[in-house]
Structure formats: C-alpha cells, structure tokens
Design an enzyme around this catalytic site. Structure first.
Site, short mmCIF file in Angstrom:
data_model
loop_
_atom_site.label_atom_id
_atom_site.label_comp_id
_atom_site.label_asym_id
_atom_site.label_seq_id
_atom_site.Cartn_x
_atom_site.Cartn_y
_atom_site.Cartn_z
CG ASP A 79 -1.68 1.23 1.43
OD1 ASP A 79 -2.30 1.65 0.45
OD2 ASP A 79 -1.68 1.80 2.55
CG LEU A 80 1.66 5.75 -1.75
CD1 LEU A 80 3.11 5.51 -2.15
CD2 LEU A 80 0.99 6.67 -2.76
CG ASP A 81 -1.71 7.57 0.66
OD1 ASP A 81 -0.78 8.33 0.36
OD2 ASP A 81 -2.72 7.44 -0.06
CB THR A 99 0.61 10.74 2.08
OG1 THR A 99 0.62 9.33 1.96
CG2 THR A 99 1.66 11.34 1.19
CE LYS A 151 -4.33 6.58 9.47
NZ LYS A 151 -3.50 6.17 10.60
CB SER A 163 -2.16 2.92 -3.63
OG SER A 163 -2.69 4.14 -3.17
CB ALA A 164 -7.49 3.56 -2.16
CE LYS A 188 -5.99 -0.74 -0.89
NZ LYS A 188 -4.79 -0.08 -0.35
CD GLU A 200 -3.62 -1.66 3.00
OE1 GLU A 200 -3.68 -0.82 3.92
OE2 GLU A 200 -3.98 -1.39 1.85
CG ASP A 201 -1.77 2.57 6.50
OD1 ASP A 201 -2.15 2.18 5.37
OD2 ASP A 201 -2.00 3.72 6.91
C1 BG6 Z 1 -5.66 5.96 0.34
C2 BG6 Z 1 -5.69 6.77 1.62
O1 BG6 Z 1 -4.38 5.44 0.14
O2 BG6 Z 1 -6.02 6.75 -0.77
C3 BG6 Z 1 -7.05 7.41 1.78
O3 BG6 Z 1 -5.40 5.94 2.72
C4 BG6 Z 1 -7.38 8.24 0.55
O4 BG6 Z 1 -7.06 8.20 2.94
C5 BG6 Z 1 -7.31 7.35 -0.69
O5 BG6 Z 1 -8.67 8.80 0.66
C6 BG6 Z 1 -7.60 8.10 -2.00
O6 BG6 Z 1 -6.56 9.00 -2.23
P1 BG6 Z 1 -6.56 10.16 -3.33
O7 BG6 Z 1 -5.12 10.61 -3.35
O8 BG6 Z 1 -6.98 9.53 -4.63
O9 BG6 Z 1 -7.50 11.19 -2.87
MG MG Z 2 -2.68 3.18 3.61
#
Ligand code: BG6
Ligand code: MG
Length: 218
Positions: free
Chosen positions: A9-11, A17, A45, A114-115, A145, A169-170
C-alpha cells in the site's frame, strides 16, 4: 516452489501522507462548519476519496447537491496536492528503501496496490517508482478496499497466484481487502487497530531480512 509476490500500500506504508489527507479533510470540514478529529480520520485510511467525502458529510450532518459534492472532491484534492507538492525522499517511512532493495536483490516481483489516484506522482517525488514492477491505484479500480480488486489486479499483473502474495497495509479496510483476496496480510501500525492482520509490525524497522526471506520461501 511457487513464486511469491509483494504488494505495498502507499499512504501510511511507504510514505506518511495520511497526515496530509487528514489536514485537507479537516480544512474542508472547518469550511463547512464542523470539527474533524484524528480519531475520525482512522476511518478514512485506505478508503477512496469519494467514500471519504460521503463519510465526512455524514459526520458533519451536511447534505450536498451533486454539484457541491463534485466541487468539494476537487477542492479537497487541490488542497492535498498543495501539501504533497514539496514532498521528497525525506518523507519515506523508516527503512522502506532497505526492504525494497532487499526484495529487488532477491528478484521477487513487487507491486503497488493503493486506493489513491495520486500514487504515481508521489512515488516519483520520493524517487521509489523504479522499484515497482506494476502500479495499481485508484485510477485502475472500480471497487474500493475492503473489496480485494486492487490486490487481485496487482497479483495478475505480477503473474503470481493471490495465495502467494504478501500485502503490507496500514488500514483496516486494506487488511480486510488482502484477507478477502486470500493473501498474506501484514499490518504496519497499531496491532490493536489492525486486529485481522496475519502478522503485525509497528513499522519496517521491526521487519528483519530473515523474516522477509521466510516469506519468500514459504
Ligand atoms: C488511500 C488513503 O491510500 O487513498 C485514503 O489511505 C485516501 O485516505 C485514498 O482517501 C484516496 O486518495 P486520493 O489521493 O486519490 O484522494
Ligand atoms: Mg494506507
């Protein structure tokens, strides 16, 4: 032996972030006249931008027209982009590069799952893009997710069976997504929150090369 694939996962896993997402949502909540707390942010998250705004509006008891909704989505993202504009390698979470380098040396396939729709520019800014064999992000999925779609696409692109994939994943929703995909879920963060993870670590400093090795050869 079956090939093992690694999905990150990224964030909150690669970069910190989550704090910028929080600030951008908090600014919007303030503009709409209510408070948005760090505790409430836990629910955000791993959750798509659209779903986050729906939850935020529920929290603030705000009804929105389609026009308002679309405008606030754009506003939040523009605010978030201002926060991440100046990001650099210093915002990579501890020992992430060590783990990526180790896996690269072992020639195991690596994906991002990542989402976020901002994943690629963030990886470019922190100079980690080249470690990933494929990037699956918010631009490639239709189901958020805890639906396993993002990780299943990543497995397919890595040409690894889902049951042979490991996911870092966090987020609670992210751990559920990995479990739903029948992958091995590794929680990065508070074990009291990520209760459904197969393994849990506070951060990558706790993940040894031996442990990584054991995941590859299982
Ligand atoms: C996820 C974050 O990685 O991405 C969420 O944990 C965030 O908090 C989601 O809403 C969507 O991100 P973005 O950058 O497309 O707004
Ligand atoms: Mg995350």
């Amino acid at each position: 032996m079956n090939k093992t694939g690694f999905i990150f996962d990224l964030d909150g896993v690669i970069v910190d972030t989550a704090k910028y997402h929080y600030l951008a949502w908090k600014n919007l909540a303030e503009e709409l006249g209510f408070e948005f707390t760090k505790e409430q942010n836990e629910l955000f998250k791993g959750v798509s931008r659209k779903r986050c705004l729906e939850i935020l509006l529920d929290i603030g008891n705000v009804t929105a027209s389609k026009q308002d909704f679309d405008r606030w989505m754009i506003e939040k993202n523009e605010d978030y982009l201002k926060y991440i504009e100046k990001m650099d390698e210093s915002e990579i979470l501890p020992e992430v590069p060590r783990v990526l380098k180790f896996l690269k040396q072992k020639q195991v396939p690596i994906a991002l799952g990542s989402a976020s729709k901002n994943a690629r520019p963030i990886l470019e800014k922190v100079k980690l893009l080249s470690y990933f064999d494929t990037i699956v992000d918010g631009n490639n999925v239709t189901k958020a997710k805890p639906n396993p779609e993002v990780f299943l696409i990543a497995a397919r692109e890595l040409e690894v069976k889902p049951e042979n994939c490991v996911v870092f994943e966090d987020a609670v929703a992210g751990i559920q997504a990995a479990n739903n995909a029948k992958m091995k879920s590794i929680g990065i963060g508070d074990a009291k929150i990520l209760t459904k993870a197969k393994h849990n670590f506070n951060d990558f400093t706790e993940i040894s090369s031996n442990f990584l090795e054991s995941l590859i050869s299982e």
